[in-house]
Design a protein around this motif. Structure first.
Motif, PDB file in Angstrom:
ATOM      1  N   UNK A 263     -12.755  -9.491   1.519  1.00  0.00           N
ATOM      2  CA  UNK A 263     -11.956  -8.176   1.629  1.00  0.00           C
ATOM      3  C   UNK A 263     -12.484  -7.066   0.905  1.00  0.00           C
ATOM      4  N   UNK A 264     -12.011  -6.039   1.023  1.00  0.00           N
ATOM      5  CA  UNK A 264     -12.462  -4.798   0.274  1.00  0.00           C
ATOM      6  C   UNK A 264     -11.427  -4.108  -0.359  1.00  0.00           C
ATOM      7  N   UNK A 265     -11.523  -3.617  -1.503  1.00  0.00           N
ATOM      8  CA  UNK A 265     -10.791  -2.868  -2.202  1.00  0.00           C
ATOM      9  C   UNK A 265     -11.160  -1.432  -2.388  1.00  0.00           C
ATOM     10  N   UNK A 266     -10.251  -0.475  -2.143  1.00  0.00           N
ATOM     11  CA  UNK A 266     -10.746   0.917  -2.164  1.00  0.00           C
ATOM     12  C   UNK A 266     -10.336   1.445  -3.672  1.00  0.00           C
ATOM     13  N   UNK A 267     -10.895   1.927  -4.525  1.00  0.00           N
ATOM     14  CA  UNK A 267     -10.670   2.089  -5.927  1.00  0.00           C
ATOM     15  C   UNK A 267     -10.522   3.783  -5.885  1.00  0.00           C
ATOM     16  N   UNK A 268      -9.889   4.509  -6.908  1.00  0.00           N
ATOM     17  CA  UNK A 268      -9.722   5.709  -6.964  1.00  0.00           C
ATOM     18  C   UNK A 268      -9.534   6.265  -5.619  1.00  0.00           C
ATOM     19  N   UNK A 269      -8.650   5.735  -5.035  1.00  0.00           N
ATOM     20  CA  UNK A 269      -8.084   6.335  -3.743  1.00  0.00           C
ATOM     21  C   UNK A 269      -7.517   7.773  -3.562  1.00  0.00           C
ATOM     22  N   UNK A 270      -6.624   7.695  -4.455  1.00  0.00           N
ATOM     23  CA  UNK A 270      -6.052   9.192  -4.751  1.00  0.00           C
ATOM     24  C   UNK A 270      -5.693   9.495  -5.890  1.00  0.00           C
ATOM     25  N   UNK A 271      -6.063  10.743  -6.454  1.00  0.00           N
ATOM     26  CA  UNK A 271      -5.828  11.297  -7.926  1.00  0.00           C
ATOM     27  C   UNK A 271      -4.508  11.712  -8.022  1.00  0.00           C
ATOM     28  N   UNK A 272      -3.562  11.208  -9.156  1.00  0.00           N
ATOM     29  CA  UNK A 272      -2.318  11.578  -9.401  1.00  0.00           C
ATOM     30  C   UNK A 272      -2.284  12.419 -10.565  1.00  0.00           C
ATOM     31  N   UNK A 273      -2.090  13.584 -10.508  1.00  0.00           N
ATOM     32  CA  UNK A 273      -1.757  14.304 -11.656  1.00  0.00           C
ATOM     33  C   UNK A 273      -0.850  14.027 -12.467  1.00  0.00           C
ATOM     34  N   UNK A 274      -1.318  13.825 -14.019  1.00  0.00           N
ATOM     35  CA  UNK A 274      -0.336  13.205 -14.948  1.00  0.00           C
ATOM     36  C   UNK A 274       0.695  14.325 -15.254  1.00  0.00           C
ATOM     37  N   UNK A 275       0.454  15.622 -15.137  1.00  0.00           N
ATOM     38  CA  UNK A 275       1.495  16.531 -15.345  1.00  0.00           C
ATOM     39  C   UNK A 275       2.541  16.732 -14.446  1.00  0.00           C
ATOM     40  N   UNK A 276       2.157  16.931 -13.105  1.00  0.00           N
ATOM     41  CA  UNK A 276       3.125  17.046 -11.900  1.00  0.00           C
ATOM     42  C   UNK A 276       3.294  16.249 -11.203  1.00  0.00           C
ATOM     43  N   UNK A 277       2.420  15.098 -11.045  1.00  0.00           N
ATOM     44  CA  UNK A 277       2.565  14.047 -10.146  1.00  0.00           C
ATOM     45  C   UNK A 277       2.005  14.218  -8.723  1.00  0.00           C
ATOM     46  N   UNK A 278       1.508  15.340  -8.615  1.00  0.00           N
ATOM     47  CA  UNK A 278       0.832  15.796  -7.350  1.00  0.00           C
ATOM     48  C   UNK A 278      -0.378  14.689  -6.978  1.00  0.00           C
ATOM     49  N   UNK A 279      -0.528  14.379  -5.626  1.00  0.00           N
ATOM     50  CA  UNK A 279      -1.445  13.154  -5.280  1.00  0.00           C
ATOM     51  C   UNK A 279      -2.634  14.118  -4.348  1.00  0.00           C
ATOM     52  N   UNK A 280      -3.711  13.719  -4.679  1.00  0.00           N
ATOM     53  CA  UNK A 280      -4.780  14.328  -3.787  1.00  0.00           C
ATOM     54  C   UNK A 280      -5.725  13.466  -3.681  1.00  0.00           C
ATOM     55  N   UNK A 281      -6.600  13.502  -2.375  1.00  0.00           N
ATOM     56  CA  UNK A 281      -7.390  12.502  -2.201  1.00  0.00           C
ATOM     57  C   UNK A 281      -8.977  13.227  -2.760  1.00  0.00           C
ATOM     58  N   UNK A 282      -9.173  13.254  -3.689  1.00  0.00           N
ATOM     59  CA  UNK A 282     -10.588  14.244  -4.077  1.00  0.00           C
ATOM     60  C   UNK A 282     -11.861  13.439  -3.680  1.00  0.00           C
ATOM     61  N   UNK A 283     -11.947  12.001  -3.599  1.00  0.00           N
ATOM     62  CA  UNK A 283     -13.079  11.441  -2.895  1.00  0.00           C
ATOM     63  C   UNK A 283     -13.063  11.132  -1.444  1.00  0.00           C
ATOM     64  N   UNK A 284     -11.891  11.776  -0.707  1.00  0.00           N
ATOM     65  CA  UNK A 284     -11.982  11.741   0.729  1.00  0.00           C
ATOM     66  C   UNK A 284     -10.763  10.305   0.940  1.00  0.00           C
TER      67      UNK A 284
END
Length: 362
Positions: A263-284
């Motif tokens: 199988x395949x593992x997707x690492x660094x899938x979404x970035x979670x801000x340590x301050x506000x908790x906002x999630x963003x897919x910075x690598x797509x």
């Protein structure tokens, strides 16, 4: 009216193992059913480690049996039995190692080593006997990640004992050279070093040996695929197009040499801000799943890009042991169980079942 064994099997045939998505009867997990009047005893044999889920599985199996008319005491013994599975044609299993799992990536910087060590620790946390082989001869990182210092001992002058931490048996070239010393070696020396690490380490009764592969598709990967009995490979990538491009090359390499992709593992899938908790897919987003759909392999799971994962691993205490009950450790454990289930579903190793044929002249 007493309950029959057939009634017990019929009831259990409707109970699904959430890890395998198969019922316990068709998967042949149900063993030793005994019925005395209304009392029922049976075993559930799992082919994968699931220490954290034993009680839940027992409860899941007991419930429909308890509901049978005339049911008395229901006793369910749940245990794990991990066996050896088939490897590349023409290769024999290593002594004291049941299954070898390669964790690979097409390129560096995708968090493969971090993923490998946490998956190894997750399998150990679920009750398996696990070893970690650091096959990245040029850039060994597992000694630092596992907080291990020192040199391996030898008891016979020919083989070496693995070092240990957090329940893992570990072998790495990093134990034999100074941390800042570059490995200025050509390919043949590197492949010889890898073979010695694998074959001359005294692994002790391992259910799984996790191999942290170097990035790319070079000499080490070819040596591993041609001379080491590998049960299956896990590909680590990020959602980024350039990482996926190289991950495809790694996947195709394993396919060409007859090593199945677990199988395949997707690492660094979404970035979670340590301050506000906002999630963003910075690598797509969705790259790993798209690749799985393209090649017909399983998407094992996605891990977030979190500062804590990096800090914990750099400090020598990876996430699965630093925060064993945390949400990220839960993801690693779920992925590890999926890998173990995929291994358990593979054909058994039959090399020891056939007798050796010796031709003698009378």
């Amino acid at each position: 009216m007493s309950i029959t064994v057939e009634e017990v099997k019929a009831a259990l045939g409707k109970v699904i193992d959430l890890n395998t998505t198969k019922d316990f009867v068709s998967s042949k997990s149900v063993k030793n059913i005994k019925v005395e009047g209304g009392d029922i005893t049976l075993d559930i044999e799992l082919g994968y480690p699931a220490k954290s889920q034993i009680d839940a599985i027992r409860t899941r199996v007991q419930a429909p049996l308890q509901a049978l008319a005339g049911a008395g005491q229901v006793t369910v013994n749940v245990y794990t039995k991990i066996i050896s599975h088939a490897v590349q044609r023409g290769l024999k299993l290593m002594p004291n190692v049941k299954n070898i799992i390669a964790v690979a990536s097409g390129k560096g910087g995708v968090g493969k080593s971090t993923t490998a060590v946490n998956l190894a620790l997750a399998l150990a946390a679920e009750g398996a006997s696990v070893g970690m082989l650091d096959a990245d001869i040029y850039g060994p990182s597992q000694p630092m990640m596992l907080g291990i210092n020192g040199r391996p001992e030898t008891r016979d002058g020919k083989t070496m004992e693995p070092l240990e931490n957090y329940g893992l048996q570990v072998s790495s070239i990093g134990f034999m050279v100074d941390a800042g010393e570059p490995m200025v070696w050509r390919g043949p020396m590197v492949t010889q070093a890898l073979q010695q690490l694998i074959e001359q380490t005294n692994w002790r009764d391992l259910d799984y040996l996790i191999v942290d592969m170097p990035p790319g598709t070079g000499d080490i990967q070819l040596t591993l695929s041609q001379k080491v009995p590998v049960t299956g490979a896990v590909i680590v990538t990020t959602p980024q197009d350039i990482a996926l491009l190289d991950a495809r090359k790694g996947l195709k390499m394993f396919e060409k040499v007859g090593i199945p992709i677990l199988g395949i593992v997707e690492n660094m899938s979404t970035h979670v801000c340590s301050n506000c908790g906002h999630s963003e897919a910075i690598f797509g987003a969705g790259g790993g799943q798209k690749m799985c759909d393209e090649y017909g392999v399983e998407f094992l799971g996605a891990l977030p890009l979190l500062m804590a994962i990096r800090q914990q691993t750099d400090s020598g205490k990876p996430t699965v042991v630093a925060e064993p009950d945390g949400p990220v450790a839960a993801i690693y454990k779920e992925i590890a169980r999926k890998i173990a289930v995929k291994v358990a579903e593979k054909a058994k190793d039959m090399t020891n079942k056939f007798p050796n044929i010796v031709v003698q002249n009378d």
